[in-house]
Design a protein around this motif. Structure first.
Motif, PDB file in Angstrom:
ATOM      1  N   ILE A   1     -76.972  23.694 -25.826  1.00 14.07           N
ATOM      2  CA  ILE A   1     -76.921  23.215 -24.572  1.00 14.07           C
ATOM      3  C   ILE A   1     -78.057  23.921 -23.673  1.00 14.07           C
ATOM      4  O   ILE A   1     -77.811  25.040 -23.297  1.00 14.07           O
TER       5      ILE A   1
ATOM      6  N   VAL B   1     -77.968  27.946 -23.050  1.00 13.61           N
ATOM      7  CA  VAL B   1     -77.521  28.912 -22.227  1.00 13.61           C
ATOM      8  C   VAL B   1     -77.094  30.268 -22.793  1.00 13.61           C
ATOM      9  O   VAL B   1     -76.195  30.274 -23.599  1.00 13.61           O
TER      10      VAL B   1
ATOM     11  N   GLN C   1     -77.393  30.487 -11.488  1.00  9.26           N
ATOM     12  CA  GLN C   1     -76.042  29.608 -11.354  1.00  9.26           C
ATOM     13  C   GLN C   1     -75.617  29.677  -9.825  1.00  9.26           C
ATOM     14  O   GLN C   1     -75.399  28.802  -9.126  1.00  9.26           O
TER      15      GLN C   1
ATOM     16  N   GLU D   1     -61.769  24.469 -12.947  1.00  3.80           N
ATOM     17  CA  GLU D   1     -62.769  23.439 -12.023  1.00  3.80           C
ATOM     18  C   GLU D   1     -62.756  23.032 -10.953  1.00  3.80           C
ATOM     19  O   GLU D   1     -63.829  22.839 -10.002  1.00  3.80           O
TER      20      GLU D   1
ATOM     21  N   TYR E   1     -79.867  21.400 -18.674  1.00  2.00           N
ATOM     22  CA  TYR E   1     -78.752  20.433 -18.731  1.00  2.00           C
ATOM     23  C   TYR E   1     -77.517  20.958 -18.169  1.00  2.00           C
ATOM     24  O   TYR E   1     -76.663  20.252 -17.494  1.00  2.00           O
ATOM     25  N   PHE E   2     -77.213  22.259 -18.387  1.00  2.00           N
ATOM     26  CA  PHE E   2     -75.665  22.702 -17.922  1.00  2.00           C
ATOM     27  C   PHE E   2     -75.855  23.029 -16.322  1.00  2.00           C
ATOM     28  O   PHE E   2     -74.584  22.517 -15.871  1.00  2.00           O
TER      29      PHE E   2
ATOM     30  N   ALA F   1     -71.315  17.737 -11.156  1.00  2.00           N
ATOM     31  CA  ALA F   1     -69.885  17.901 -11.194  1.00  2.00           C
ATOM     32  C   ALA F   1     -69.211  18.052  -9.571  1.00  2.00           C
ATOM     33  O   ALA F   1     -68.338  17.612  -8.914  1.00  2.00           O
ATOM     34  N   ILE F   2     -69.943  19.226  -9.015  1.00  2.00           N
ATOM     35  CA  ILE F   2     -69.453  19.774  -7.797  1.00  2.00           C
ATOM     36  C   ILE F   2     -69.938  18.630  -6.840  1.00  2.00           C
ATOM     37  O   ILE F   2     -69.089  18.332  -5.645  1.00  2.00           O
TER      38      ILE F   2
ATOM     39  N   PHE G   1     -67.026  30.930  -6.871  1.00  2.31           N
ATOM     40  CA  PHE G   1     -67.754  31.127  -8.072  1.00  2.31           C
ATOM     41  C   PHE G   1     -67.748  32.578  -8.498  1.00  2.31           C
ATOM     42  O   PHE G   1     -67.715  33.367  -7.662  1.00  2.31           O
TER      43      PHE G   1
ATOM     44  N   SER H   1     -75.631  19.601 -14.721  1.00  2.94           N
ATOM     45  CA  SER H   1     -74.087  19.014 -15.059  1.00  2.94           C
ATOM     46  C   SER H   1     -73.272  19.867 -14.159  1.00  2.94           C
ATOM     47  O   SER H   1     -72.258  19.103 -13.682  1.00  2.94           O
ATOM     48  N   ALA H   2     -73.490  20.953 -14.151  1.00  3.75           N
ATOM     49  CA  ALA H   2     -72.396  21.835 -13.026  1.00  3.75           C
ATOM     50  C   ALA H   2     -72.546  21.370 -11.681  1.00  3.75           C
ATOM     51  O   ALA H   2     -71.705  21.062 -10.965  1.00  3.75           O
TER      52      ALA H   2
ATOM     53  N   LEU I   1     -75.553  26.684  -7.451  1.00  3.69           N
ATOM     54  CA  LEU I   1     -74.355  26.119  -6.945  1.00  3.69           C
ATOM     55  C   LEU I   1     -73.790  26.403  -5.757  1.00  3.69           C
ATOM     56  O   LEU I   1     -73.122  25.504  -5.018  1.00  3.69           O
TER      57      LEU I   1
ATOM     58  N   ALA J   1     -63.777  25.729  -8.538  1.00  5.61           N
ATOM     59  CA  ALA J   1     -65.394  25.912  -8.744  1.00  5.61           C
ATOM     60  C   ALA J   1     -65.866  24.593  -7.505  1.00  5.61           C
ATOM     61  O   ALA J   1     -66.701  24.998  -6.904  1.00  5.61           O
ATOM     62  N   ARG J   2     -65.131  23.459  -7.737  1.00  8.23           N
ATOM     63  CA  ARG J   2     -65.670  22.420  -6.784  1.00  8.23           C
ATOM     64  C   ARG J   2     -65.667  22.556  -5.220  1.00  8.23           C
ATOM     65  O   ARG J   2     -66.145  22.052  -4.492  1.00  8.23           O
TER      66      ARG J   2
END
Lengths: 256, 448
Positions: free
Chosen positions: A98, A147, A163, A78, A102-103, A110-111, A86, A106-107, A167, A81-82
């Motif tokens: 899920i 997902v 994604q 994680e 939403y996924f 988080a980042i 990727f 959330s991702a 992201l 990723a942050r």
């Protein structure tokens, strides 16, 4: 003038369940570049991708990998990723119950949170998502589906690219994203990846086949065989591989 | 052995008292039925784990506790303020409330019923219009086979009665709330409900069991459901009994030709809970969705036994049960599907997925297919296991912390079931309830 080094891998040895698969990989990726890592089945391409993303099933025995100057091997998946790494999975995982929306939110949040940016609410997020969906040629019915659950092979691959679009990583590693795609899907995916390139980001395409490289022109082509990069070159190398197969480079592999 | 005989005697004696006073005013047919039912209970007694149907669930704690029959006379001490947070039907819902088994008119909201729709207490229905109730009562829940249904029938006194006449599409949710006040001494109530949706009618019903306090009590519920030809019923069942409570319940449903029943049982509460669902697809072209979920923690034990009986051709049944089992809890699922001779073109699918959140958690899953027709499509699958490590890694590789990733995968088990609920407001409300329960669990987990 040289661009910023994003990824620097030196003499990387890694394996799974006590079997060494990577036997000294060296690779430097700079901002703005596209690298293709090609090689026959079992050469260690996917292992390299998984090790860089931090799959806990793999163990690094020696060597180093730095991402933006940080020791990548000390970071959890994680955290990588942050920091902007990727991996588009070769086999994306279904998450039952899920929704994609939403996924993805959330991702992304988080980042964003890890970077001190404000988190996005559902409405703001959906606004931004519209445009990304358009890129891959999807309507928004896909974002209310769970997902990858019940997705076809091609849909799963496209979802990885969605994604990627959401992201906006600094380094995108695409693990055989092209395999299992029909010609049209491959075109869409490849063009999307190409469009998402930025001067400050880089792309590593892990692939068995030449055909994706006709849509995304690589700056460098590397041949992985027996767990090391046995040959590197420009885009012409890919063409040569397409014509001659892998045997001629495999033979050139230095004896361990 | 004497002890077991004693427990039977206790209920037979309680029945004599019951039959002698409060229940004396019932119609003769009902009195006869009660007598036959208590006689049947005296023969059967409580089941033991030696019986196949009860292999994983010991009801010894129920048999050994000296429950007194809940009087439920005093419903006035429960206030609307106490009840409100426990309701899920929303502002538009018709509400029929029972406190410890007795109808509580002051807490109920039955205004605005029209076109012959009825949502009321069964006792009132039996008094006002006994023939209507009689047509259905005890027709679908055979007390001969089950000691619990026998006890419920013996003590049959009150419960909910929902009636939607032929052709009426009733769009407000009808919420049936069974509130336990959990007093100082252990009591038992036997709520008996009847839901009748006639030919071509439509309804949404929520059957909800809640507790106002922790405490030992036993709810022995039976619900009978009749879905007429071409009718559609969406039936939600939310079980949130006290963590010390016992619940044994049966839902018996019968479906007519081309009818649709969507049944969503959610079990969150009870120390020991058993829910049997028995449905008969009795008309061709009928469709059943049985979409259930259980979330257990602490030392909760929850057992679902379902029987789907394909009695006619061209019927479809899709059954999905997901379980999240944490700490030392135990989930049991037994899903039996019977395809009768001649029930050709049956399309039946059953899945039961169990997520174990601790090494001490346990889940037993048993599919049972009995197929006596040759042109059918029947599939089943079940899984029991911890969180999928590959999925966890996948989510983490997108920037989610291990805790968030685990929470998301866990919630997904519930969300998959919730996602099949057609009524948006109810789904959202139930989603809120489940999320709160999951959050409780993870807080408890950190404390431990």
């Amino acid at each position: 003038m040289t661009a910023k080094v994003l990824l620097e891998v030196k003499n990387l040895h890694a394996g799974i369940d006590g079997n060494e698969i990577l036997r000294g990989v060296d690779l430097t990726v700079r901002a703005g570049e596209v690298h293709a890592i090609m090689g026959p089945n079992g050469s260690g391409k996917s292992t390299l991708a998984q090790v860089l993303a931090g799959n806990p099933a793999y163990t690094i025995t020696t060597g180093s990998a730095q991402f933006l100057g940080k020791d990548l091997t000390a970071l959890k998946p994680e955290e990588r990723a942050r920091d902007g790494l990727f991996l588009a999975f070769q086999y994306p995982v279904a998450i039952r119950g899920i929704t994609n929306a939403y996924f993805l939110r959330s991702a992304l949040n988080a980042i964003r949170k890890s970077r001190g940016q404000e988190e996005l609410g559902p409405v703001e997020f959906m606004d931004g998502l519209e445009e990304k969906l358009k890129l891959i040629g999807w309507d928004d019915s896909y974002v209310s589906r769970p997902v990858n659950d019940g997705f076809s092979g091609g849909e799963k691959k496209r979802n990885e690219i969605l994604q990627l679009a959401v992201l906006e990583p600094k380094l995108a590693i695409l693990d055989e994203t092209d395999s299992g795609l029909d010609i049209d899907a491959l075109k869409t995916v490849a063009h999307t990846v190409d469009k998402l390139r930025r001067p400050d980001s880089a792309t590593v395409l892990v692939t068995h086949y030449y055909r994706i490289l006709t849509h995304i022109m690589p700056d460098y082509v590397h041949v992985l065989s027996g767990g090391r990069i046995v040959k590197s070159g420009g885009k012409d190398l890919a063409l040569e591989l397409e014509e001659k197969g892998y045997d001629w480079v495999r033979d050139k592999a230095p004896v361990a | 052995m004497t002890r077991l005989a004693d427990t039977r005697e206790r209920y037979v004696a309680a029945f004599r008292t019951f039959a002698g006073n409060g229940a004396a005013g019932a119609p003769a047919w009902l009195k006869e039925m009660r007598e036959a039912a208590i006689a049947r209970f005296a023969e059967l007694g409580f089941p033991t784990t030696k019986q196949e149907e009860w292999r994983f669930t010991s009801v010894a704690p129920i048999a050994e506790t000296a429950f007194t029959l809940s009087r439920g006379r005093d419903t006035a001490h429960v206030t609307a303020q106490q009840l409100e947070p426990l309701c899920v039907g929303g502002l538009r819902a018709v509400r029929v409330v029972f406190v410890d088994g007795a109808f509580a008119p002051s807490l109920s909201a039955v205004a605005g019923l029209s076109r012959g729709v009825r949502a009321e207490s069964l006792a009132a229905a039996l008094e006002r219009d006994p023939e209507l109730a009689r047509q259905h009562l005890a027709r679908y829940a055979p007390y001969q086979a089950s000691p619990f249904a026998a006890l419920n029938t013996a003590f049959l006194c009150d419960g909910a009665f929902v009636y939607v006449p032929a052709g009426v599409e009733f769009d407000r949710p009808i919420e049936l709330v069974f509130v336990a006040t959990a007093g100082d001494e252990p009591t038992v109530s036997h709520p008996r409900s009847l839901v009748v949706v006639e030919r071509g009618a439509r309804a949404t019903v929520v059957e909800s069991y809640v507790a106002l306090a922790d405490g030992v009590y036993w709810t022995n519920a039976v619900t009978e459901v009749a879905v007429g030809d071409g009718a559609r019923l969406e039936l939600y069942r939310l079980q949130r009994e006290s963590r010390q409570a016992y619940q044994v319940a049966t839902t018996h449903a019968i479906q007519g030709r081309d009818s649709v029943l969507r049944l969503h049982p959610i079990a969150l509460g009870g120390g020991l809970a058993r829910h049997d669902v028995q449905t008969v697809l009795a008309g061709s072209g009928a469709e059943l969705i049985l979409n259930g979920f259980y979330l257990l923690h602490g030392s909760q034990h929850s057992d679902h036994h379902t029987v789907i009986d394909h009695a006619q051709p061209h019927c479809a049944s899709h059954e999905f049960f997901n379980g999240i089992v944490g700490e030392r809890a135990h989930g049991v699922f037994n899903g039996r599907i019977i395809v009768r001779p001649g029930a050709q073109r049956t399309d039946s699918k059953q899945t039961n997925n169990n997520l174990l959140l601790s090494t001490e958690a346990r889940a037993d899953s048993q599919p049972q297919l009995e197929i006596y027709a040759d042109d059918v499509k029947c599939t089943h699958g079940s899984t029991v296991g911890p969180l999928d490590q590959t999925a966890l890694y996948y989510l983490r590789s997108r920037g989610l912390s291990p805790e968030t990733a685990a929470g998301m995968l866990t919630y997904g088990f519930a969300a998959e079931i919730l996602g099949r609920m057609a009524h948006t407001e109810l789904r959202e409300e139930l989603d809120r309830v489940v999320r709160a329960r999951l959050a409780d669990r993870s807080r408890g987990g950190r404390r431990a």
